[in-house]
Scaffold this active site. Sequence first.
Site, mmCIF file in Angstrom:
data_model
loop_
_atom_site.group_PDB
_atom_site.id
_atom_site.type_symbol
_atom_site.label_atom_id
_atom_site.label_comp_id
_atom_site.label_asym_id
_atom_site.label_seq_id
_atom_site.Cartn_x
_atom_site.Cartn_y
_atom_site.Cartn_z
ATOM 1 N N LYS A 1 0.834 -1.201 0.000
ATOM 2 C CA LYS A 1 0.000 0.000 0.000
ATOM 3 C C LYS A 1 0.869 1.250 0.000
ATOM 4 C CE LYS A 1 -3.614 -0.095 2.844
ATOM 5 N NZ LYS A 1 -4.905 -0.071 2.136
ATOM 6 N N HIS B 1 -15.417 -9.376 1.200
ATOM 7 C CA HIS B 1 -14.440 -10.317 1.751
ATOM 8 C C HIS B 1 -14.588 -11.703 1.137
ATOM 9 C CE1 HIS B 1 -13.009 -13.258 4.782
ATOM 10 N NE2 HIS B 1 -11.992 -12.403 4.850
ATOM 11 N N TYR C 1 11.594 -35.032 -17.545
ATOM 12 C CA TYR C 1 10.139 -34.821 -17.545
ATOM 13 C C TYR C 1 9.565 -34.996 -16.152
ATOM 14 C CZ TYR C 1 9.524 -39.914 -17.330
ATOM 15 O OH TYR C 1 9.530 -41.214 -16.938
ATOM 16 N N GLY D 1 10.115 -41.961 -7.907
ATOM 17 C CA GLY D 1 8.824 -42.097 -7.237
ATOM 18 C C GLY D 1 8.918 -41.291 -5.961
ATOM 19 N N THR D 2 8.651 -40.000 -6.091
ATOM 20 C CA THR D 2 8.949 -39.113 -4.956
ATOM 21 C C THR D 2 7.989 -39.314 -3.789
ATOM 22 O OG1 THR D 2 7.791 -37.355 -6.120
ATOM 23 C CG2 THR D 2 10.189 -37.378 -6.254
ATOM 24 N N ASN D 3 6.837 -39.926 -4.011
ATOM 25 C CA ASN D 3 5.950 -40.213 -2.859
ATOM 26 C C ASN D 3 6.651 -41.190 -1.917
ATOM 27 O OD1 ASN D 3 4.100 -38.748 -4.274
ATOM 28 N ND2 ASN D 3 2.752 -40.459 -4.752
ATOM 29 N N ASP D 4 7.035 -42.333 -2.450
ATOM 30 C CA ASP D 4 7.679 -43.334 -1.608
ATOM 31 C C ASP D 4 9.053 -42.863 -1.138
ATOM 32 O OD1 ASP D 4 5.503 -44.908 -1.898
ATOM 33 O OD2 ASP D 4 6.583 -46.697 -2.525
ATOM 34 N N CYS E 1 7.485 -39.321 -11.285
ATOM 35 C CA CYS E 1 6.042 -39.554 -11.271
ATOM 36 C C CYS E 1 5.589 -39.425 -9.831
ATOM 37 C CB CYS E 1 5.688 -40.910 -11.870
ATOM 38 S SG CYS E 1 6.485 -42.300 -11.066
ATOM 39 N N SER F 1 12.669 -43.244 -13.131
ATOM 40 C CA SER F 1 11.556 -42.370 -12.768
ATOM 41 C C SER F 1 11.551 -42.274 -11.253
ATOM 42 C CB SER F 1 10.237 -42.935 -13.290
ATOM 43 O OG SER F 1 9.174 -42.082 -12.898
ATOM 44 N N ARG G 1 4.405 -49.395 -15.032
ATOM 45 C CA ARG G 1 5.051 -49.953 -13.841
ATOM 46 C C ARG G 1 4.474 -51.331 -13.552
ATOM 47 N NH1 ARG G 1 4.025 -47.078 -8.221
ATOM 48 N NH2 ARG G 1 2.051 -48.161 -8.453
ATOM 49 N N ARG H 1 -3.036 -1.260 -6.453
ATOM 50 C CA ARG H 1 -2.182 -2.439 -6.333
ATOM 51 C C ARG H 1 -2.524 -3.391 -7.473
ATOM 52 N NH1 ARG H 1 -5.196 -4.974 -0.996
ATOM 53 N NH2 ARG H 1 -7.241 -5.166 -1.953
ATOM 54 N N ARG I 1 -3.519 2.588 8.494
ATOM 55 C CA ARG I 1 -3.761 1.289 7.834
ATOM 56 C C ARG I 1 -2.483 0.478 7.785
ATOM 57 N NH1 ARG I 1 -8.265 2.450 3.524
ATOM 58 N NH2 ARG I 1 -8.359 4.722 3.673
ATOM 59 N N ARG J 1 -0.043 -47.388 -13.748
ATOM 60 C CA ARG J 1 -0.031 -48.415 -12.690
ATOM 61 C C ARG J 1 -0.804 -49.626 -13.194
ATOM 62 N NH1 ARG J 1 -2.054 -43.903 -10.926
ATOM 63 N NH2 ARG J 1 -0.791 -42.492 -9.643
ATOM 64 N N GLU K 1 12.856 -44.971 -5.791
ATOM 65 C CA GLU K 1 11.896 -44.580 -4.763
ATOM 66 C C GLU K 1 12.346 -44.979 -3.366
ATOM 67 O OE1 GLU K 1 8.094 -46.485 -5.559
ATOM 68 O OE2 GLU K 1 9.072 -48.152 -6.546
ATOM 69 N N GLY L 1 -8.130 -7.795 3.980
ATOM 70 C CA GLY L 1 -8.998 -8.142 5.094
ATOM 71 C C GLY L 1 -8.258 -8.729 6.273
ATOM 72 N N MET M 1 -5.533 -7.353 7.870
ATOM 73 C CA MET M 1 -5.001 -6.417 8.840
ATOM 74 C C MET M 1 -6.076 -5.389 9.180
ATOM 75 S SD MET M 1 -1.931 -7.636 9.010
ATOM 76 C CE MET M 1 -1.175 -6.317 9.932
#
Lengths: 911, 911
Positions: A26, A479, A883, A798-801, A863, A796, A650, A363, A94, A594, A777, A103, A105
């Site tokens: 602001k 709001h 990728y 396997g970033t979850n595991d 993946c 590949s 897989r 803004r 303000r 899968r 993984e 909304g 502050m």
Amino acid sequence: MGAQVLAFGDGSSEGDPKRRDLLGGKGAGLAEMARLGLPVPPGFTITTEVCTRFQGEGALPEDVKADVRAAVAKLEQSLGRTFGGENPLLVSVRSGARASMPGMMDTILNLGLTRAGVTALAGTTGNARFAWDSYRRFLAMQGSVALGVDKHHFDDALEGVRLKAARTKGLDVTRFNSEELRRAMPDSELTAEVLEEAAVAFEGVIAKHTGHPFPQDPWEQLWAAISAVFRSWNNPRAITYRRMHEIPDSWGTACNVQAMVFGNLGATSGTGVAFTRNPSTGENALYGEWLPNAQGEDVVAGIRTPLPISKTEKSKGTSLEESSPAVFAEFVSVARRLEGHFRDLQDIEFTIQEGRLFMLQCRSGKRTAKAAVRIAVELVREGILTKHEALQRVEAKSLDQLLHPTLDPDAPKELVARGLPASPGAASGQVVFDADEAERKAMAGLPVLLVRTETSPEDIHGMKAARGILTARGGMTSHAAVVARGMGKPCVAGTSAIHVDERAGQLTISVASESGQNKIVTVKRGEVLTIDGGAGAVYLGGVPTVPAVASEEFLELMVWADEARKLKVRANADTPVDARVARSFGAEGIGLCRTEHMFFDDERIAAVREMILAEEKPARERALAKLLPQPRGDFIGIFREMNGLPVTIRLLDPPLHEFLPDKDSQLEALAATMKVPLARLKSRVRELHEFNPMLGHRGCRLAITYPEIYAMQVRAILEAAVHVQREGVSVQPEIMIPLAIAKAELDRMKVIVDEVAKSVFDAESVVVPYLFGTMIELPRAALRAHELAETAEFFSFGTNDLTQATLGLSRDDAGRFLPAYVEQGILEKDPFVSIDVDGVGELVREGQARGRKTRPLLKVGVCGEHGGDPSSVRFFHQAGLDYVSCSPFRVAIARLAAAQAALEGPVASTA
Amino acid sequence: MGAQVLAFGDGSSEGDPKRRDLLGGKGAGLAEMARLGLPVPPGFTITTEVCTRFQGEGALPEDVKADVRAAVAKLEQSLGRTFGGENPLLVSVRSGARASMPGMMDTILNLGLTRAGVTALAGTTGNARFAWDSYRRFLAMQGSVALGVDKHHFDDALEGVRLKAARTKGLDVTRFNSEELRRAMPDSELTAEVLEEAAVAFEGVIAKHTGHPFPQDPWEQLWAAISAVFRSWNNPRAITYRRMHEIPDSWGTACNVQAMVFGNLGATSGTGVAFTRNPSTGENALYGEWLPNAQGEDVVAGIRTPLPISKTEKSKGTSLEESSPAVFAEFVSVARRLEGHFRDLQDIEFTIQEGRLFMLQCRSGKRTAKAAVRIAVELVREGILTKHEALQRVEAKSLDQLLHPTLDPDAPKELVARGLPASPGAASGQVVFDADEAERKAMAGLPVLLVRTETSPEDIHGMKAARGILTARGGMTSHAAVVARGMGKPCVAGTSAIHVDERAGQLTISVASESGQNKIVTVKRGEVLTIDGGAGAVYLGGVPTVPAVASEEFLELMVWADEARKLKVRANADTPVDARVARSFGAEGIGLCRTEHMFFDDERIAAVREMILAEEKPARERALAKLLPQPRGDFIGIFREMNGLPVTIRLLDPPLHEFLPDKDSQLEALAATMKVPLARLKSRVRELHEFNPMLGHRGCRLAITYPEIYAMQVRAILEAAVHVQREGVSVQPEIMIPLAIAKAELDRMKVIVDEVAKSVFDAESVVVPYLFGTMIELPRAALRAHELAETAEFFSFGTNDLTQATLGLSRDDAGRFLPAYVEQGILEKDPFVSIDVDGVGELVREGQARGRKTRPLLKVGVCGEHGGDPSSVRFFHQAGLDYVSCSPFRVAIARLAAAQAALEGPVASTA
């Protein structure tokens, strides 16, 4: 004056508008507008550094107070008014942080006003009503925000005064509730005397709850207000907002003190909010609302439903354009100038004091994803932005909104109300009236629709939890509307036909019927409504949806993104239908197909169970033979859809016990169906039970024990590949081994794959090229990647595991403590949503580097959920992957995020 | 002749005795003995490189055959005999790998013999019985080893011949079983005619089972025998042995072809095996056995119980010393010379042919741990070895044997038989007669004792699984005795009072009774016997044991080890008793004191459950207050025991559900006891259930949610520390946080610890210095070690959990597939036994390096099973850790392994 307090106004500013970090958004906007020579009421900005000092010292430092006194003196001089004097200088106070936090502050207007000042003001303006109105507003704001008196005490006091006024006016008030009373006796009809009475009552409220009379020293007022602004940086709403929007706690807010201008000085005064383009659709047309004879808070808080700025069919002379053409013309010119200057959609606040326009804020405007895309693309067409700039103007994550399904146009639906189309998208859900309840039900997995008369910052957690938001009051800049757009949630606002009765746990809708007589529809808590936030429509019950259709601008932006990005984007898709959707979203292949669902299918699971119960390999092979045809059919369908693109498949990953029931009753039924002794079935289930299935007999470990399972799957894949290749389909199968930790595993798996391939190709006298690769993984796989790459032709991640193993966190179990970890800042983000760059990220970087040391042309992808998360995508780009693969609905996000990552250029490692 | 076939004999050798890699152990020994001028029958060694070529090419290469022909020609010339000629040259063909693999590889004697040769041999020796005996032995060995005819066909044929001979002799054979028949009609009583009959029968067996008459061309015999030796490198027994002893598959075996000398040429001939010192006790006295008129295989196979070499009280003229004093004197002199030359205990094979001594083999002798320690220490005392050499002569892992408990001398026990004290230690177990059954029952957790008439290489897996081995036949150098000593298993061999009847599933023991009449005790399969391998005693039923007492030599060696090592050795101990034992074994502190057992205690678990079921913090704190006194008492006891040494205490680690029962009946009982509604209890159990508890709400995650648990534990620790410090105990508490992944966790934990410490110290007006540290047991902790070390003052690698997470392997679940991984060589070793240097090891190295980058003096240790595994200890030494901590019983192993690691000097990283 030191660098802690920086003045602006009269065509100049002490602060550098580029220093948003110091001035806040602001303050920077005001400084810029002042330098542009726009009509900005003069004032000064107390920098964010003071906020930091305030948090450390717990009070406003004396040297800052001295700087503020000097700045106020300058204001007095410039305006010919005196702070607390006869011709009183009134100011607004303000907050204004570096990032917009609408909304969040607290704001105080009319500060400096005292009993004596009211009298003086009434005299100088000749408007006693205005003077008392200003004072009672100031008392309520200062009382609730700076002095900590609960706001509802002021509401109650005002209602008492209003009731008395209504009786005096001769109205029969006995049957009115608060809302009806307010409609019958609106603020605009409250006289100077009534407002004086309200002010006196407010002073009483403050004296009662603080134990002190309301301070008549304007400096005391000012120090309390500035302190309140800085304190509010750490109120729970602000903290929640920062967490949601990933704003560092360390930034702090600036505090802007500015000479008041008054929109409540009668019919030629007013206040408004406008966007230089439509923030919902992106249409290039000035878009805003105003309220005559009002102060700014009235518009934002949604207490009165505002009027349009521009003339419309329905405006009937109420628009600013019609009622004050000259002011409108000046405003349009200022708005154009600001948009051109900032090269972006501007969100502008203004006040008209007795026909004179003042700019209070400008803004970069919040907008829907749809608007963001359209505005960015049109600004390129208008020659204002480059394509690369346009790509960086759209938040990748927000594209999610564009992919939200919309209501099925052909579905039967019962329209019961219309409101403002505040935030696009369709949502059905159980009606709840309370933010806490919304959160509770949503955590229990129920879709909820939060319905409120109007929302307030206290409702944010409920809005976050709800599928959509429906309000009875408030405009497009209320709001509810602003926050919903920011969250990408559907919202219908200002639906005046709705009356919310929280206590009764229901809402009533007044629906026009054919007879002309309105009928009342009652919807109880827990019943379902559907909203269409793009159309502003409310429907009874649930309504089916259809997928989103991409706009022309969206498609164009995606073309630019594709030109800019280096990372390929694939999708995770398990079926031909998923594959088609993925391709329609621009997926450049399937990164993860899968195969377990092919085993879970109702028809196939019998053969799977037969295989599991078989005690010898030949019996297993017989059962597997039965399983072959259907997966082959699935692969044929997928390969056809992905003609010309790679498909990574897989092989079976989950432990075998997942295919068996575990309840006694289910086991009995299964034993009967399979004609197997119950005892044997139970013993096999017991045998297969695992304490930690995530770390158990799964992935390629299954195939070390039962190579015939993978052999069957590879056969299905390659027979399908041969089949479609004969049809002329260009097929690129990539066979992927899960959960490897050692090269020797891959060597054994490759023997299985190559042997089956030879057998299939020999039988069919044809060859289909295929790749053999592995998931990375587990930490050991990343660490030994140089060895795995001797056998694997692609990786590949396997970033979850990999996240589960690296952090020792089970996704299924972390719910009880992980939220606390993120809330308390022990982990920056949920590592399952956004990749843990410091921990898991190092393994990804090392894994790809080591893999490519062995095999420089190794194809490396990701993946898993992280593939669709923009900050993770940025990391994968920096890590040099080829990728990402994500869910079909997030492909667009990934494409844009990849482009943005590429445009950022090389970024230093964060390790 | 090329370098592939190397001759020895007549005071010289073509091969370099130092090239064990090329010549194998046996070949190197023969070469060395030949160079020393000892009486070695001449011959040649085909190198291990040929074995490698053989495995690759699948057959004996033609150029090797040419070299062999040339070497044979040289032998013919030197001995004046002809291969396959009138005066036939006979040879032995034996394997001989780089590492000793007793009983693992196949041996063929008397090769070159044909029908014509038998006649010639009978003529030249004037001993037809000898000629036929040699031929039938050769036929059986060549038939079974080289031609693949099952050995039992020869046994059956011989039994038939023996039966006939017994009948001829007038014995009533109808009631004899095979064993009784053999006793009644021993080999020594079989005449030339009977043996000829046996040879003819054996030729018939071979013709029948191979489809070809037995080859009468000695070259054909030789190629088959050499090929069989090379092929046997990959027989299952050899592979199992290599896996057990960590011998690389790539080494291959050499093949030794040597002119035959004959121990079966009558009364002045014989064959024997001797150790230069006692391989069981280490006593410095020639120790060996011989059989007159026998070939070497008779001794090793345990078919006849051999006679002592040296005169003893009981030898009654049968010893070599008494029967052939001149040969004995020559042998003693040769043995002394060999031990002095090789500076180590020698295991020597010899043959006496008509009064002339020939040396057939010498090698470093296998010995018990007790003997290894004594011999090493005495060789230092004799000035033959340095202390450092002595330290490297004792296999660290073998010290385990010294720590085996022995039988409680005061316990009542019923002695039922005596045999040879073949391998020390006491063991009780269920009697099993079959190696497979031993393995099955042991896997089911049952202690088993393998009882066999005699063991063979086919029994190795059963011997490995058993607690101890008991045999009815065979001497101190029988298969059972040698293998058991190698494995460190108790063994009683040659227990002739025992008769094993496998088919009946029982054994009978003929026990001398008071009446003078022997009584027969029958022990059925599954009943329990106890053996004392140090005493050669067999007891009925189970007998309690007492801990081992360390010998003087052991204590001296440990002193040398402590001087040499760099790594400190601590123990894992959870109670004062454990702590005392650990200290008695030389532990230099406690590296891991787990605290969960303090919660599991019967008396305390009620309060733990009350704590878990409490819904609010105050209720939890009330329950925890009840838990405080007892752990404090435990810590007081532990601190006293470890006066002056550090004690690392790990705060609560397991998930809370481990403290609640899960069966309905248990829950009902608990609900009644605790006076809690069953439904609430069940709902809490459901709430706490985890899919993957290993990755769940445990470790310091518990204390993020319930800080009061750790606060109570820290209070107990520090109040105990204050208490013992007042007593004058020097106390060094190290408080350790489990399962950290982020510095922020440690920061929060440190606040808890420091606050409690301040409160305790303030209340007691005393200060006890303590350290605050963390386990490194998740990959992320290792990767972010530089951050964790900002807060942690020490690290302890929890390599058990680190292995689980890095490899994604649950210890509890891996049993179904991990053995296959090790057997198939996918993983080199069980990563829970010996640290996975390539994967987990990298994280350990990185973790310590990063931690010390932040805090150069960071104390870094390891706790967990790997701390007591010598090859892991070597790795930890190389990785630069400060200490390892292991179970009290493995402290000595760790001390010696650490010394050996230090003496090896710096070793290149294996990554």
